[in-house]
Design an enzyme around this catalytic site. Structure first.
Site, PDB file in Angstrom:
ATOM      1  N   HIS A  13       0.883  -1.161  -0.090  1.00 13.91           N
ATOM      2  CA  HIS A  13       0.031  -0.056  -0.043  1.00 13.91           C
ATOM      3  C   HIS A  13       1.049   1.417  -0.148  1.00 13.91           C
ATOM      4  CE1 HIS A  13       0.050  -0.184   4.465  1.00 13.91           C
ATOM      5  NE2 HIS A  13       0.025   1.176   4.419  1.00 13.91           N
ATOM      6  N   ASP A  46       1.278  -7.668   2.253  1.00 10.74           N
ATOM      7  CA  ASP A  46       1.203  -6.362   2.177  1.00 10.74           C
ATOM      8  C   ASP A  46       2.716  -5.882   1.844  1.00 10.74           C
ATOM      9  OD1 ASP A  46       0.756  -3.535   1.912  1.00 10.74           O
ATOM     10  OD2 ASP A  46      -0.612  -3.420   3.619  1.00 10.74           O
ATOM     11  N   SER A  86       3.839   2.117   8.623  1.00  9.33           N
ATOM     12  CA  SER A  86       3.732   1.262   7.321  1.00  9.33           C
ATOM     13  C   SER A  86       4.895   1.003   6.958  1.00  9.33           C
ATOM     14  CB  SER A  86       2.540   1.775   6.561  1.00  9.33           C
ATOM     15  OG  SER A  86       1.347   1.468   7.051  1.00  9.33           O
TER      16      SER A  86
HETATM   17  N1  ARG Z   1      -4.802   0.519   7.480  1.00  8.30           N
HETATM   18  C1  ARG Z   1      -3.401   0.455   6.985  1.00  8.30           C
HETATM   19  C2  ARG Z   1      -2.840   1.830   7.247  1.00  8.30           C
HETATM   20  O1  ARG Z   1      -3.102   2.738   7.766  1.00  8.30           O
HETATM   21  C3  ARG Z   1      -3.379  -0.118   5.509  1.00  8.30           C
HETATM   22  C4  ARG Z   1      -4.136   0.763   4.552  1.00  8.30           C
HETATM   23  C5  ARG Z   1      -4.030   0.299   3.129  1.00  8.30           C
HETATM   24  N2  ARG Z   1      -5.268   0.716   2.563  1.00  8.30           N
HETATM   25  C6  ARG Z   1      -6.471   0.184   2.276  1.00  8.30           C
HETATM   26  N3  ARG Z   1      -7.411   0.977   2.094  1.00  8.30           N
HETATM   27  N4  ARG Z   1      -6.770  -0.997   2.567  1.00  8.30           N
HETATM   28  O2  ARG Z   1      -2.130   2.232   6.255  1.00  8.30           O
HETATM   29  N1  ASP Z   2      -1.502   1.170   7.571  1.00 13.03           N
HETATM   30  C1  ASP Z   2      -0.381   2.442   8.546  1.00 13.03           C
HETATM   31  C2  ASP Z   2       0.461   2.929   7.990  1.00 13.03           C
HETATM   32  O1  ASP Z   2       0.261   3.179   6.467  1.00 13.03           O
HETATM   33  C3  ASP Z   2      -0.190   1.864   9.922  1.00 13.03           C
HETATM   34  C4  ASP Z   2      -1.144   1.906  11.044  1.00 13.03           C
HETATM   35  O2  ASP Z   2      -1.731   3.347  11.135  1.00 13.03           O
HETATM   36  O3  ASP Z   2      -1.174   1.160  11.844  1.00 13.03           O
HETATM   37  O4  ASP Z   2       1.160   3.726   8.257  1.00 13.03           O
END
Ligand code: ARG
Ligand code: ASP
Length: 714
Positions: A84, A220, A645
């Site tokens: 991502h 990921d 991330s």
């Molecule tokens: N939740 C994770 C972060 O905040 C992964 C995000 C990936 N994006 C998504 N919409 N699935 O970045």
């Molecule tokens: N998914 C998040 C990021 O892109 C990590 C998190 O918020 O835990 O940095």
């Protein structure tokens, strides 16, 4: 087990985990954390993690393109980060014919690696405390605005004068809300090429349904490579550049993890607000989060409808959709978690204790009014804060047409404040920047988004600030009027609108319907909301600085970490499951079997590539499997946030064991209130990454660069 013993064990566990949490400054681990880290099982020293004179782990952990983290995993500058985090780049190289999002991408030799204009990777060379220098000459100033101005001046002059090499940069950042300042000397590499990415059905498996959720089965990750000039220094893209030779790269452990193993996550957490007063948290839970959620909910429904029907729209909107969905879902989880964990009540309890300690320390003159002043100011800022969020979410973030029109509005401002020459320079710059924007813009989709969001704006934007023409608006009629009349829905239209001298352009812009609507929203915000918001917010920041200072003084028994600010931090903990709700226990590791359980053939979130199904059926896991199963993800008690991330998860001895990418649903409130019993970070197992590179993609060219180790073997 006797009941008493159980209670005792529970108590000890809570005590132990309660000490964890926190995002620590790597140069200060020796005094602050090393002892605790060793007690949790770490076999390294603080110097192995951060050292100015010798290579250390920090030299393998750059910030990736401003918002993520990455790690160097080979002597040839190979970088590992999340899928991502590379998503935009992967999408940019994709077309309907070569859809790297759908099919994945692998460079089987270096010539095939794909350059990414504007992508950067930043390393930290050293960190220094510069608090005294930054605060010089500010003590005598009584007005908060003057104080901030002087601090900014000091920061600018120090950044210019403090020693560094010509290719480096000095960056000064504040910690503990203005109570401490640190200098970061950085090196930024600018030639970063895409090397590999699994198909989205691995790299984004589970997509938005599984996002922020455990159990998780997402691979990921993506791979990039840093290129440098012949002297290994940063340089703009050139085909003559060579792979970067790192000061340090991470060996990868083949021994895997088990519950209670020590873990360290190293990266660039973006922003947390752990020391807010209860009244601020209350406002987030009851007003601000619900408002933002409502706006994004509407935008997402529209985009989703179109993306499901049309493959080219799906490619155009994939990255934008994921971006909007991500925080939409996070805010929902955060709001629930704050409620469920009684964060507001707990904060109030802490505040009662704070008041007691203030009295006991005879500090009432200095700190006695803080909490009531927070109350007053947060009450006063409420409508302004809400208007700000609505304006940003509706006009700037989620409706694409108004976001472009807003840039035109800024262009007009450049003309009024700086004159024709500045105007012309900015104009050309904007046209160049918007080329990519139009590549992914779909008028029909955006018109529907506008229709939904302008209706919310008309109803929910605080009435005292609402422009008269947007009261009780007929959203459908307005949308069709705007989108049929504006020239801003295409690059050619934009160019024709910007054609001519400044006066002509400004006149033409002011006759454009999308420009007019956006200008009304902007002027309402900048004239009636922003000045007051900024004024109160400045007071709140000053209060917050004093509040944190007071806590540092009065709660010496609690080790307080500075809120995240996009600087390099260490967080540590253990591999650990959790107990999210009544009668539910989550174990800490998922396996490929779970991918197959979730498999829905042809589904855009849960499809699985045939090759992966074959490998699963043959149990062909090579050296990466464990007792006939292929581990995929695991969770731990590391305190992380957005920006972490792509951060490496590192074992007790400094080897890579995983790749951080998310947090669990129940713990998404950790940015505001960290609760060690339910806050967990989610990592992809390094063995799954290796398995995909080796067995799935058969990229032996890459496997040959890596250093695979067995740290657990005697
Ligand atoms: N939740 C994770 C972060 O905040 C992964 C995000 C990936 N994006 C998504 N919409 N699935 O970045
Ligand atoms: N998914 C998040 C990021 O892109 C990590 C998190 O918020 O835990 O940095």
């Amino acid at each position: 087990m006797t009941r008493l013993l159980k209670i005792l064990i529970l108590f000890v566990c809570v005590q132990m985990s309660a000490q964890q949490g926190g995002m620590w400054i790597p140069s200060l681990l020796e005094g602050m954390n090393e002892k605790e880290m060793k007690s949790l099982g770490m076999k390294m020293t603080a110097k192995d993690i951060y050292d100015v004179n010798n290579s250390s782990l920090k030299d393998a952990v750059p910030q990736f393109n401003g918002g993520c983290t990455a790690e160097v995993i080979s002597p040839k500058g190979l970088l590992l980060t999340n899928h991502h985090c590379g998503f935009d780049a992967i999408q940019n190289h994709s077309t309907v014919e070569h859809d790297y999002l759908q099919d994945g991408f692998w460079a089987y030799n270096m010539q095939d690696e794909l350059p990414n204009p504007d992508m950067v990777v930043m390393f930290i060379v050293r960190i220094e405390d510069v608090t005294t220098k930054v605060l010089e000459g500010t003590q005598a100033l009584t007005s908060e605005a003057d104080k901030q101005k002087k601090i900014q001046e000091n920061i600018t002059s120090l950044s210019n004068s403090l020693p560094k090499e010509s290719w480096q940069e000095n960056k000064i950042r504040t910690f503990y809300e203005g109570n401490q300042y640190m200098l970061f000397v950085t090196e930024t590499y600018k030639d970063i090429r895409l090397v590999g990415a699994p198909p989205s059905s691995i790299g984004k498996f589970g997509s938005d349904t599984d996002n922020w959720v455990w159990p998780r089965h997402t691979g990921d990750f993506s791979l990039f490579r840093i290129y440098a000039d012949k002297n290994n220094k940063p340089a703009a893209y050139s085909k003559d550049n060579v792979p970067y030779t790192p000061k340090h790269f991470l060996p990868i452990s083949l021994d895997g993890i088990k519950e209670d193993d020590f873990t360290l996550v190293f990266g660039y957490p973006g922003r947390t607000t752990e020391y807010l007063p209860a009244v601020a948290v209350e406002q987030i839970v009851n007003e601000l989060n619900p408002a933002k959620i409502e706006v994004r909910d509407a935008a997402l429904k529209v985009e989703d409808g179109f993306m499901r029907k049309d493959q080219s729209i799906k490619i155009q909107y994939a990255s934008k959709y994921a971006g909007i969905a991500n925080y939409w879902k996070k805010w929902i989880g955060e709001t629930q978690g704050l409620k469920k964990s009684n964060a507001v009540a707990l904060k109030k309890k802490d505040e009662a204790e704070f008041t007691k300690r203030v009295e006991k320390a005879a500090k009432k003159a200095e700190y006695g009014n803080l909490l009531t002043e927070f109350e007053t100011n947060y009450k006063e800022i409420a409508p302004y804060g809400l208007a700000r969020d609505y304006f940003q979410e509706i006009a700037l973030r989620n409706t694409e047409l108004t976001s472009v029109a807003f840039r035109m509005y800024q262009l007009e401002q450049v003309y009024t404040t700086k004159g024709e020459q500045a105007f012309n320079a900015r104009k050309q710059n904007m046209i160049d920047q918007l080329v990519d924007f139009y590549k992914d813009f779909n008028k029909t989709v955006d018109e529907k988004v506008f229709e939904q969001l302008i209706a919310i704006y008309s109803k929910k934007y605080p009435a005292q600030f609402l422009p008269a023409s947007l009261k009780n608006v007929n959203a459908t009629a307005l949308a069709s009027e705007v989108y049929s009349q504006t020239k801003l829905t295409s690059l050619d239209g934009l160019k024709s609108l910007l054609n001519g001298d400044a006066k002509t352009v400004i006149t033409n812009l002011n006759n454009d319907k999308a420009f007019k609507v956006t200008k009304e929203m902007a002027e309402s915000y900048f004239n009636s909301v922003a000045p007051k918001y900024d004024e109160i917010n400045l007071k709140i920041s000053a209060l917050q600085r004093t509040y944190v200072k007071a806590q540092l003084e009065l709660f010496k028994d609690k080790r307080l970490f500075p809120d995240a600010n996009s600087t390099l931090r260490v967080t540590y903990g253990k591999v650990k499951g959790y107990d999210p709700k009544d009668a539910t226990i989550y174990t800490p590791v998922t396996y490929l079997d779970g991918v197959m359980e979730k498999y829905v053939p042809g589904d855009y979130e849960f499809d699985v590539p045939q090759k992966l199904i074959d490998l699963y059926n043959e149990k062909d896991y090579g050296q990466y499997g464990e007792n006939g199963k292929m581990p995929v993800c695991f969770i731990g008690t590391n305190h992380t946030t957005g920006g972490n991330s792509g951060s490496p998860a590192i074992d007790a001895k400094g080897n890579l064991i995983g790749l951080n990418f998310d947090r669990v649903w129940e713990g998404t409130m950790s940015d505001i209130h960290y609760d060690p019993s339910i806050c967990r970070n989610i990592m992809v197992d390094a063995r799954y990454v290796l398995f995909i590179i080796d067995k799935f993609a058969n990229a032996q060219n890459l496997m040959g660069e890596l250093k695979l180790v067995h740290p657990k073997r005697k």
